[in-house]
Design an enzyme around this catalytic site. Structure first.
Site, PDB file in Angstrom:
ATOM      1  N   LYS A  32      45.064  40.948  55.193  1.00 46.25           N
ATOM      2  CA  LYS A  32      44.131  40.256  56.094  1.00 46.25           C
ATOM      3  C   LYS A  32      44.421  38.748  56.138  1.00 46.25           C
ATOM      4  O   LYS A  32      44.355  38.146  57.195  1.00 46.25           O
ATOM      5  CB  LYS A  32      42.671  40.444  55.623  1.00 46.25           C
ATOM      6  CG  LYS A  32      42.195  41.888  55.595  1.00 46.25           C
ATOM      7  CD  LYS A  32      40.725  41.977  55.223  1.00 46.25           C
ATOM      8  CE  LYS A  32      40.395  41.483  53.821  1.00 46.25           C
ATOM      9  NZ  LYS A  32      41.037  42.240  52.726  1.00 46.25           N
TER      10      LYS A  32
ATOM     11  N   ARG B 293      31.584  41.595  53.805  1.00 45.22           N
ATOM     12  CA  ARG B 293      31.999  42.629  52.855  1.00 45.22           C
ATOM     13  C   ARG B 293      30.900  43.599  52.500  1.00 45.22           C
ATOM     14  O   ARG B 293      31.126  44.509  51.691  1.00 45.22           O
ATOM     15  CB  ARG B 293      32.516  41.972  51.577  1.00 45.22           C
ATOM     16  CG  ARG B 293      33.951  41.460  51.733  1.00 45.22           C
ATOM     17  CD  ARG B 293      34.268  40.582  50.558  1.00 45.22           C
ATOM     18  NE  ARG B 293      35.560  40.873  49.998  1.00 45.22           N
ATOM     19  CZ  ARG B 293      36.582  40.018  50.045  1.00 45.22           C
ATOM     20  NH1 ARG B 293      36.480  38.867  50.646  1.00 45.22           N
ATOM     21  NH2 ARG B 293      37.721  40.334  49.476  1.00 45.22           N
TER      22      ARG B 293
ATOM     23  N   ARG C  26      52.284  40.128  43.541  1.00 42.52           N
ATOM     24  CA  ARG C  26      52.282  38.859  44.272  1.00 42.52           C
ATOM     25  C   ARG C  26      51.881  37.683  43.380  1.00 42.52           C
ATOM     26  O   ARG C  26      51.173  37.848  42.384  1.00 42.52           O
ATOM     27  CB  ARG C  26      51.345  38.932  45.488  1.00 42.52           C
ATOM     28  CG  ARG C  26      49.871  38.877  45.130  1.00 42.52           C
ATOM     29  CD  ARG C  26      48.988  38.953  46.369  1.00 42.52           C
ATOM     30  NE  ARG C  26      47.586  38.860  46.008  1.00 42.52           N
ATOM     31  CZ  ARG C  26      46.583  38.958  46.866  1.00 42.52           C
ATOM     32  NH1 ARG C  26      46.830  39.189  48.145  1.00 42.52           N
ATOM     33  NH2 ARG C  26      45.334  38.845  46.456  1.00 42.52           N
TER      34      ARG C  26
ATOM     35  N   ARG D 299      46.747  35.343  40.462  1.00 38.25           N
ATOM     36  CA  ARG D 299      45.276  35.285  40.540  1.00 38.25           C
ATOM     37  C   ARG D 299      44.669  36.167  39.451  1.00 38.25           C
ATOM     38  O   ARG D 299      45.161  37.270  39.202  1.00 38.25           O
ATOM     39  CB  ARG D 299      44.795  35.780  41.915  1.00 38.25           C
ATOM     40  CG  ARG D 299      44.828  34.735  42.995  1.00 38.25           C
ATOM     41  CD  ARG D 299      44.570  35.288  44.374  1.00 38.25           C
ATOM     42  NE  ARG D 299      43.392  36.137  44.508  1.00 38.25           N
ATOM     43  CZ  ARG D 299      42.960  36.623  45.662  1.00 38.25           C
ATOM     44  NH1 ARG D 299      43.591  36.329  46.796  1.00 38.25           N
ATOM     45  NH2 ARG D 299      41.895  37.394  45.713  1.00 38.25           N
TER      46      ARG D 299
ATOM     47  N   ARG E 246      38.227  45.893  42.412  1.00 37.08           N
ATOM     48  CA  ARG E 246      38.127  45.434  43.806  1.00 37.08           C
ATOM     49  C   ARG E 246      38.272  46.610  44.765  1.00 37.08           C
ATOM     50  O   ARG E 246      37.588  46.664  45.794  1.00 37.08           O
ATOM     51  CB  ARG E 246      39.208  44.382  44.090  1.00 37.08           C
ATOM     52  CG  ARG E 246      38.884  43.049  43.431  1.00 37.08           C
ATOM     53  CD  ARG E 246      40.120  42.197  43.306  1.00 37.08           C
ATOM     54  NE  ARG E 246      40.586  41.635  44.542  1.00 37.08           N
ATOM     55  CZ  ARG E 246      41.824  41.191  44.746  1.00 37.08           C
ATOM     56  NH1 ARG E 246      42.725  41.258  43.774  1.00 37.08           N
ATOM     57  NH2 ARG E 246      42.174  40.677  45.897  1.00 37.08           N
TER      58      ARG E 246
END
Ligand code: AMP
Length: 217
Positions: free
Chosen positions: A13, A88, A127, A157, A168
């Protein structure tokens, strides 16, 4: 044009939102980026958000409402906005609709980015992200200088650690996936985009889907 981007973490996104925003000439509002900047700056918003973000939980709806209200009242979004990760939960979708109604606007379309779990986990766990511009990169180690932002460093992260990733994905299924049906029953076009493949191909699919959406402005 106000476009809401939905889809599980890792579906792209952020990347697609930025490319679409550039194409359409409207800003991208990414609540995750806003919160990470607030955490870095140590603001009250950041201190509150950090309690939830590291483990992959959602920041409370009451906090998001204020962020959405400020974003939509800003002159920056007068011509529209791409809302990345900003909706969300169903209560957040309701709040955004109410905020927009009060200024005679509405969500024009939802783009739902779709990818399978194995691909999402692969992307998130491999990532690194710039600590300043927040651009994600694949194949670059933590500590590398950001190729895009002078002075930025790539970090992993905290919520891209395996336990937080699983949380998540669970949170997405439980709280965010129902937002799709909410928009459908409220007459907002929802366009599903296959998020697997070359970044440019995915952008083309999204841009093509938006061509069919009637514009309010
Ligand atoms: P993202 O960068 O979109 O993956 O967002 C990172 C984290 O910020 C999420 O896992 C949540 O903890 C928090 N967050 C961002 N946007 C929202 C939202 N609309 N509602 C609740 N929490 C959010």
């Amino acid at each position: 044009m106000i476009i809401v981007l939905l889809g599980p973490p890792g579906a792209g996104k952020g990347t697609q939102g930025e490319l679409l925003a550039a194409r359409l000439g409207i800003p991208k509002i990414a609540t995750g980026d806003l919160f990470r900047a607030a955490v870095r700056d140590g603001t009250p918003l950041g201190i509150e958000a950090k309690k939830y973000m590291d483990s992959g939980d959602l920041v409370p709806d009451s906090v998001i409402l204020g962020v959405l209200r400020d974003a939509m009242a800003s002159t920056e979004t007068a011509r529209g906005a791409i809302l990345d990760g900003a909706v969300r939960t169903v209560p957040q979708a309701e709040s955004l609709a109410a905020v927009l109604k009060s200024i005679d606007r509405k969500v024009d379309a939802v783009l739902l980015f779709d990818a399978n779990h194995a691909e999402l986990i692969r992307r998130l766990s491999s990532r690194t992200t710039c600590d300043i511009c927040q651009t994600p990169f694949k194949g670059l180690e933590p500590g590398t200088a950001c190729p895009r932002n002078d002075g930025g460093r790539l970090i992993r992260r905290k919520d891209d650690e395996p336990e937080a990733i699983q949380n998540r994905l669970n949170v997405y299924e439980e709280l965010t996936a129902p937002v799709v049906a909410w928009y459908q029953t409220h007459g907002v076009p929802v366009e599903s985009i296959d998020a697997i493949g070359d970044v440019t191909d995915v952008t083309m699919r999204a841009a093509e889907a938006l061509r069919h959406v009637p514009r309010a402005d």
